[in-house]
Scaffold this active site. Structure first.
Site, PDB file in Angstrom:
ATOM      1  N   ASP A 258      -1.679   3.004  -1.608  1.00  0.00           N
ATOM      2  CA  ASP A 258      -0.547   2.274  -1.436  1.00  0.00           C
ATOM      3  C   ASP A 258       0.159   2.595   0.089  1.00  0.00           C
ATOM      4  OD1 ASP A 258       1.314   0.124  -1.639  1.00  0.00           O
ATOM      5  OD2 ASP A 258       2.766   1.356  -2.674  1.00  0.00           O
TER       6      ASP A 258
ATOM      7  N   GLU B  61      -0.399   0.849   5.523  1.00  0.00           N
ATOM      8  CA  GLU B  61      -0.529   0.037   6.663  1.00  0.00           C
ATOM      9  C   GLU B  61      -0.564   0.660   7.776  1.00  0.00           C
ATOM     10  OE1 GLU B  61       1.312  -0.269   3.915  1.00  0.00           O
ATOM     11  OE2 GLU B  61       0.298  -1.941   3.279  1.00  0.00           O
TER      12      GLU B  61
ATOM     13  N   ASP C 225       3.348  -7.247  -2.331  1.00  0.00           N
ATOM     14  CA  ASP C 225       4.646  -7.519  -3.312  1.00  0.00           C
ATOM     15  C   ASP C 225       4.951  -9.104  -3.073  1.00  0.00           C
ATOM     16  OD1 ASP C 225       4.407  -4.616  -3.784  1.00  0.00           O
ATOM     17  OD2 ASP C 225       6.136  -4.281  -2.111  1.00  0.00           O
TER      18      ASP C 225
END
Ligand code: MIG
Length: 810
Positions: A410, A413, A488
């Site tokens: 996770d 980015e 999300d």
């Protein structure tokens, strides 16, 4: 002095031959060209353009304004020899033409503009005659003519409608919780799209890892454009003519998703976070007690000691190894989260090792870049460095040793809480495999190289076991390493509706192993919303429920007994369809076939399908029409050309036709294409609970059709050494009855002995005889039966593993 004059001359020549439009320098006159083995290099001073043939249908265009090309390197492309690279070249005073066996590329000489035609002379794609390929400062961009009736799809992970005409996007991996339909960019960057017009399709892949952007008629209704803030204009044009041809070629270029371990196809349960240990154990027990199938439980960030990656909070998890072992015995795999941010703390072994090994990204001043994420101040591994990737891969050892099955990466980015840009500053340096470049070039591949490090590390630790990795950020080609979920989202009907086109575009961009947070991440869904979302989840390749910290329970039983029963049925359907789904994953690896795909993908001649974004295909047999709106108990659906059967009622439709079907809460409207053969199994509580004892084949006959069924051990790479079983089953329907044959299977995998339960649908009356090879089967002894209400003949016979020939005689 001489030199000065020469430079001056060059400058004047350049400025007089480079047309400028709105601040963009555009390609001027072709001065010369040079033949290469796979194409030509054209000089258009000061720029160079190379046009190369990767296969008859795939052409690379590569333009540098600087007059020399950078060293050629791609993170995405794995294969540049895609087929016959032969071409012919011809020249007139105004044009250079390169022809392959299927398309021709015409290069106008003054100004230099590209036109691509198919073999029938249809114009496929052309540069805008005014701008064409341009540069401005470090920016590079190309403008293309946009035909009125051309539509655009793909672009990786984008929210909003399925069709992307009249929109603009950029690619810059971004952590944006509670994104909306028009939020852009999002977590992943796949600079690849499809143009389709009257059934004729091409794809364009802009392989540039800087911030790239696409404007599909947003500023000018007759043009679209794409480009990057730096680097070279480097794109591949992939001819179809069908969308499936485009994805297959793009997949050969950038790779496909390897077959995951079979358990990763099961239902997966997550939340931020399940803890302590006792709760995780109880969660597993509840699934088994309630007989709701489930294969995977996720551990979100609370399992760690102060969010330190590769550690355990030993108060919350006093016996992690025991928990993993006990849950494994009960059929559960555990997938913990691992983030890239490493706590900046002397004495923490990962930090110490990383510092010693020079594994962290640095600022231009040469200090490790420090930014805040969950653990507080963190440093970040440089996954663009070969050594760092192998170091990172090795860190999983302790978790792997206690039996952890897969990993969830996770925040890659990368997401940084306290940075003004929410990520690394532009000037943070990356190794870039020895090239030493700044973050602007490496940002979009950071997540991809993280999951690559994870995937390759797991391969080293468990060489003959298929890794499972889930990621939030990625770049084109990243499908080789990880499954993806769409980040999300929100527990709302609007987000449920958004989930379909979003997954479809991601799926046809090469990322076929895709899904959303079932139930929505942020917020608390109603029982109805959760149930409808779970029903959609049966038909997303990745099926996981997840939710934010602090939200209410979001398990299949959290909404009362009625919903529990409905949700159990949904998950059971997923397990029932596993043989079919597994075969689709096999085809995804072999051919790059997207598992979940838009209706237009298989019906490109039917232009009405270009607008269908609430209906989709799942493999080539199913058309899925999920209910995405509150209180709806019916669903309108348009079925494309061909015969379609309602999976639930057996009702038969002759498409193209629009129908309204019942959609009670307990089921998702589902249609089967005439000619399909669907392989199913009986429900298990987890994938490896017991071997397949009955292979169910649901046959929806048409004149003649065939399908493949793929099987292997579900976990190892032995299938790559021939240990698999690929069977082709064909059905022919004639005036006298049905002939169903299974040819000799390919591969040496020997599944355990089982029964085939073969159901032929849409049979108007009881057959006069059923024959297996030469042997007559008897209704009286239960070898077959006929149900007149549904018109189904069911035949039972032992599966001897290979060839069979079954006749159902009218
Ligand atoms: O800053 O690990 O998208 O699935 O539960 C939030 C906690 C970090 C974001 C992920 C979400 C996950 C959450 N993570």
């Amino acid at each position: 002095m001489k030199l000065f004059v020469t430079i001056l001359c060059i400058l004047t020549i350049c400025s007089s031959t480079v047309p400028v439009y709105g601040g963009w320098n555009s390609l001027g006159r072709v001065s010369s060209y040079e033949k290469q083995n796979d194409g030509i290099i054209i000089s258009i001073p000061p720029a160079l353009l190379s046009v190369s043939v990767l296969s008859p249908a795939v052409i690379r265009f590569h333009m540098t304004p600087s007059g020399s090309f950078q060293t050629d390197h791609s993170w995405a492309v794995v294969n540049t020899k895609l087929g016959d690279q032969k071409y012919t070249i011809s020249e007139t005073p105004d044009f250079i033409t390169i022809k392959t066996s299927v398309i021709s590329v015409t290069i106008m000489k003054n100004p230099c503009r590209i036109l691509v035609h198919d073999g029938y002379g249809n114009l496929l794609n052309r540069d805008d005659s005014v701008k064409g390929m341009c540069w401005s400062g470090s920016d590079v961009r190309v403008w293309k003519t946009m035909p009125r009736d051309e539509q655009y799809f793909g672009f990786g992970e984008k929210a909003g409608s399925l069709g992307k005409k009249w929109k603009s996007f950029s690619m810059w991996n971004s952590d944006i919780p509670a994104y909306k339909a028009d939020t852009d960019p999002l977590y992943q960057s796949i600079p690849f799209f499809y143009g389709i017009r009257k059934g004729l399709t091409y794809g364009i892949f802009l392989d540039n890892t800087y911030n790239t952007s696409f404007s599909m008629g947003k500023e000018n209704s007759s043009c679209y454009s794409f480009g990057a803030v730096d680097g070279e204009l480097n794109y591949y044009l992939i001819y179809g003519p069908k969308p499936v041809d485009v994805i297959q070629r793009f997949s050969r270029l950038t790779g496909t998703t390897p077959l995951p371990p079979k358990w990763a196809l099961g239902y997966q349960q997550s939340r931020w976070s399940y803890y302590p240990e006792q709760r995780v154990r109880e969660l597993g027990a509840t699934f088994r007690n309630k007989k709701i199938p489930c294969d995977v439980i996720y551990l979100d960030i609370h399992y760690m000691n102060g969010y330190r990656c590769f550690t355990w909070d030993t108060v919350r998890f006093p016996n992690a190894a025991g928990m993993v072992k006990d849950l494994a015995a009960d059929g559960f795999k555990i997938v913990p989260i691992i983030d890239p941010g490493i706590k900046n703390e002397k004495g923490y072994w990962v930090f110490d090792e990383g510092l010693l090994g020079d594994h962290f990204v640095r600022t231009p001043e040469g200090n490790p870049f420090v930014g805040k994420v969950w653990p507080g101040d963190c440093v970040f591994p440089d996954f663009t460095k070969i050594n760092t990737r192998s170091w990172w891969g090795s860190l999983y050892r302790n978790l792997v040793d206690i039996g952890i099955a897969g990993f969830w990466n996770d925040m890659n980015e990368p997401s940084v809480f306290d940075s003004p840009t929410k990520t690394f500053p532009d000037d943070v340096m990356h190794d870039d495999e020895g090239r030493m470049t700044d973050h602007r070039k490496n940002h979009n591949i950071y997540g991809m190289q993280m999951v690559r490090a994870t995937y390759e590390g797991l391969l080293k630790l468990r060489p003959n076991e298929r890794p499972f990795v889930l990621t939030r950020a990625n770049y084109a080609g990243g499908q080789r390493y990880a499954a993806a979920w769409t980040g999300d989202n929100i527990s709302s009907w609007e987000h449920l509706e958004m989930a379909v086109p979003m997954c479809l575009n991601l799926s046809i961009s090469g990322q076929s192993f895709v899904g959303t947070d079932i139930g929505g991440f942020i917020g608390n869904p109603s029982g109805e919303l959760f149930a409808r979302w779970l029903q959609l989840g049966i038909f997303t390749p990745f099926m996981r429920a997840h939710t934010v910290t602090g939200s209410k329970d979001k398990e299949p039983w959290s909404y009362g007994a009625d919903f529990e029963a409905i949700n159990r049925k949904s998950i059971e359907l997923r397990y029932r369809l596993l043989p079919y789904i597994y075969t689709q994953f096999y085809l995804a690896e072999r051919d790059g076939m997207p598992i979940m795909r838009p209706v237009f993908f298989d019906f490109p001649e039917d232009e009405e399908t270009y607008w269908q974004e609430n209906t989709f295909l799942f493999g080539n047999a199913f058309l899925v029409a999920p209910v995405l709106w509150e209180d709806d108990r019916q669903r309108d659906v348009r079925l494309p050309k061909g015969i379609w059967y309602d999976y639930w009622t057996g009702a038969k439709y002759d498409g193209p036709v629009s129908v309204t079907v019942d959609a009670p809460l307990e089921r998702i409207p589902l249609f089967v294409k005439g000619g399909s053969i669907i392989s199913e199994r009986s429900v298990v509580q987890y994938i490896d609970e017991r071997p397949l004892d009955t292979l169910i084949l649901q046959i929806y006959p048409s004149d003649t059709s065939s399908t493949v069924i793929y099987e292997d051990d579900g976990k190892s790479f032995d299938y790559r050494r021939g240990i698999y079983k690929l069977r082709t089953v064909s059905v022919t329907s004639t005036d006298t009855g049905y002939k169903i044959r299974s040819g000799k299977p390919e591969g040496s995998y020997k599944p355990s002995a089982r029964i085939i339960q073969l159901a032929v649908h849409d049979v108007p009356k009881s057959p006069s005889a059923v024959r297996l090879g030469k042997r007559e089967l008897h209704e009286k002894s239960g070898e077959w039966k006929y149900e007149s209400i549904h018109g189904i003949v069911t035949v039972y016979f032992p599966d001897r593993g290979d060839y069979f020939d079954l006749r159902v005689i009218k």
